[in-house]
Design an enzyme around this catalytic site. Structure first.
Site, mmCIF file in Angstrom:
data_model
loop_
_atom_site.group_PDB
_atom_site.id
_atom_site.type_symbol
_atom_site.label_atom_id
_atom_site.label_comp_id
_atom_site.label_asym_id
_atom_site.label_seq_id
_atom_site.Cartn_x
_atom_site.Cartn_y
_atom_site.Cartn_z
ATOM 1 C CG ASP A 1 4.556 -39.977 107.729
ATOM 2 O OD1 ASP A 1 4.796 -39.286 106.962
ATOM 3 O OD2 ASP A 1 4.060 -39.210 108.963
ATOM 4 C CD GLU B 1 3.742 -36.326 111.643
ATOM 5 O OE1 GLU B 1 4.006 -35.334 111.581
ATOM 6 O OE2 GLU B 1 3.183 -37.087 110.521
ATOM 7 C CG ASP C 1 5.129 -23.573 114.581
ATOM 8 O OD1 ASP C 1 5.573 -23.851 115.502
ATOM 9 O OD2 ASP C 1 5.733 -23.405 113.499
ATOM 10 C CG HIS D 1 -0.455 -33.106 108.664
ATOM 11 N ND1 HIS D 1 0.412 -33.155 107.808
ATOM 12 C CD2 HIS D 1 -1.663 -32.565 108.487
ATOM 13 C CE1 HIS D 1 0.003 -32.318 106.808
ATOM 14 N NE2 HIS D 1 -1.335 -31.973 107.239
ATOM 15 C CG ASP E 1 0.409 -38.698 106.904
ATOM 16 O OD1 ASP E 1 -0.825 -38.852 106.730
ATOM 17 O OD2 ASP E 1 0.758 -37.792 107.404
#
Length: 492
Positions: free
Chosen positions: A10, A12, A53, A148, A153
């Site tokens: 995973d 980010e 965000d 997240h 994850d």
């Protein structure tokens, strides 16, 4: 489970686009023969700010990655863990796209066929409405810790695979994995060193059959990645059949995207390979004119730009732009042009009968009004209720956004592209929206300007217009290594 060696991964990132955004965290679980051999994770300095965000969503802040290694510094470690392993990820296209982009920036080509756990869940649980990771977490009780975050994850995907093995038989899982990850291989006729020899730069490539026949011609901003995709990311039976016939691959590097597109178009028109369909559709393209009676006239888009000139003669520096004077378009076909005008007629209350798009019904007087007049969608040009000149003016106004723009220069130009390493320079010669070809020097560009036939090409026009005429008259977005414009009419 899935494959002898499997990497559950995973990522980010700073955003959604692999081309513009960067990785901020990597987490993976390496499984060998069903047993976890390693868990590896690292933050990554993306070299750009993380949007607020995204920080809120992932919990990864600019302060956290400021002292982290850049991707280049962890690339070797990651590469070693990925080699020979089946890559498993949720929404795998996303993670795979970022890995390919990051490695490509370092001159490496990472090619695999990842196993997407979204597709796997859909295949095994087709009755379920949602297959998002949150839905899988809820449905399979995968835990909510460190959501997240890359390692958390990646760990969930490993646990998910174990729970699948408890519910479904091994043959059923194997078949689902096979369907999702089926891939072609490099044909035996091609050398295994092909991708080591091929550059990761713009260019045109050609697939040759056993006896030299040209099967297919294509282009890409990265020759190596695009050609590899023909063999490793096969999407349908037609692509699989093409790949199986390839005995040799040749290529020609180009300096930039415009020169690449022009060389591809020239090669396809010269050799007409059976597998190249898209550019041949260009033959149906049309331009629109409004004649003296206010009716539509269709003209083939691929025509000699100055109909009064002999083939090969240069266009005169007249006040009228011979291509722009043709009017509106280009449209991909007569049907597309007609559909566009019918839609505009509805919006602007134009008369389809006056435009020649509606014929009188049998037994109806030719002087009768059109159908739209009866339903108050026509202002009456067909029965002289609206003066012809006013209707004609409204027609031109309605089509204004489709007008071929006037050529901004008094003569021919060259769009000069230079490769990123500055070793290659292409001169794309253009006159009155007609692309005359690609050469490699100023002298050759001047010779091409004087001798080449002017023919209008729909696809190349769209590329050139986007490059030379900003939409809405505004400024173009800045691009890396922008081309320069040379005024050939002034040089020659």
């Amino acid at each position: 489970m899935f494959a002898p060696r499997t990497v559950f991964l995973d990522l980010e990132t700073t955003g959604m686009s692999p081309e513009r955004e960067r990785i901020t965290e990597i987490g993976l679980v390496v499984v060998q023969d069903g047993e976890v051999r390693e868990r590896w994770q690292t933050l990554v300095n993306p070299g750009k700010p993380i949007p607020p965000d995204i920080s809120w969503f992932t919990g990864i802040t600019n302060e956290m990655v400021r002292g982290a290694p850049e991707f280049e510094q962890v690339a070797d470690e990651l590469w070693a863990r990925l080699q020979g392993a089946l890559l498993v990820a949720h929404n795998a296209r996303f993670d795979y796209g970022f890995l390919k982009a990051e490695f490509a920036r370092l001159g490496r080509t990472y090619i695999t066929k990842p196993l997407c756990t979204v597709k796997l869940s859909r295949t095994l649980d087709p009755e379920q409405r949602s297959h998002s990771l949150d839905a899988l977490i809820e449905r399979w009780d995968l835990g909510r810790e460190a959501r997240h975050r890359a390692m958390g994850d990646a760990e969930r995907l490993w646990v998910f695979s174990q729970k699948l093995a408890q519910r479904y038989s091994a043959p059923l899982i194997d078949e689902a994995v096979r369907l999702i990850t089926r891939r072609a291989s490099l044909p035996p006729h091609l050398p295994p060193t092909l991708f080591d020899e091929m550059p990761a730069s713009p260019g045109v490539y050609t697939f040759h059959a056993e006896h030299g026949q040209i099967l297919y011609i294509g282009k890409s901003i990265s020759l190596r990645d695009r050609v590899a995709a023909h063999f490793y990311d096969v999407k349908n039976e037609r692509e699989q059949q093409l790949a199986a016939q390839v005995h040799r691959v040749s290529w020609e590097p180009c300096a930039g995207p415009l020169s690449t597109a022009v060389r591809e178009a020239e090669a396809i028109k010269t050799h007409a390979p059976a597998a190249n369909v898209a550019l041949r559709r260009n033959e149906r393209a049309v331009l629109l004119q409004i004649d003296a009676l206010g009716r539509l006239r269709y003209l083939p888009a691929q025509v000699v730009a100055d109909e009064g000139a002999a083939p090969g003669a240069a266009i005169s520096d007249s006040a009228d732009d011979p291509v722009s004077a043709r009017g509106y378009g280009p449209f991909s076909s007569r049907a597309a042009a007609r559909a566009a005008v019918v839609a505009l007629a509805r919006e602007f209350q134009l008369c389809l009968k006056t435009l020649g798009l509606e014929r009188a019904a049998r037994g109806e007087a030719q002087a009768g009004g059109c159908f739209n007049l009866q339903i108050r969608r026509c202002l009456g040009a067909c029965v002289n209720r609206e003066p012809f000149a006013e209707h004609l003016a409204r027609v031109h106004s309605a089509l204004a956004d489709h007008r071929v723009p006037h050529w901004p220069w008094p003569g021919a130009i060259a769009v000069v592209e230079r490769s990123a390493d500055a070793l290659l320079e292409d001169w794309v010669v253009i006159d009155r929206w007609c692309v005359l070809g690609v050469v490699r020097s100023q002298d050759a560009a001047l010779a091409r300007m004087r001798a080449a036939e002017r023919r209008f090409d729909l696809d190349l026009f769209r590329m050139v217009r986007k490059l030379l005429v900003p939409v809405g008259g505004g400024e173009q977005e800045p691009v890396a290594n922008p081309p320069r414009i040379e005024l050939l009419h002034a040089l020659g």
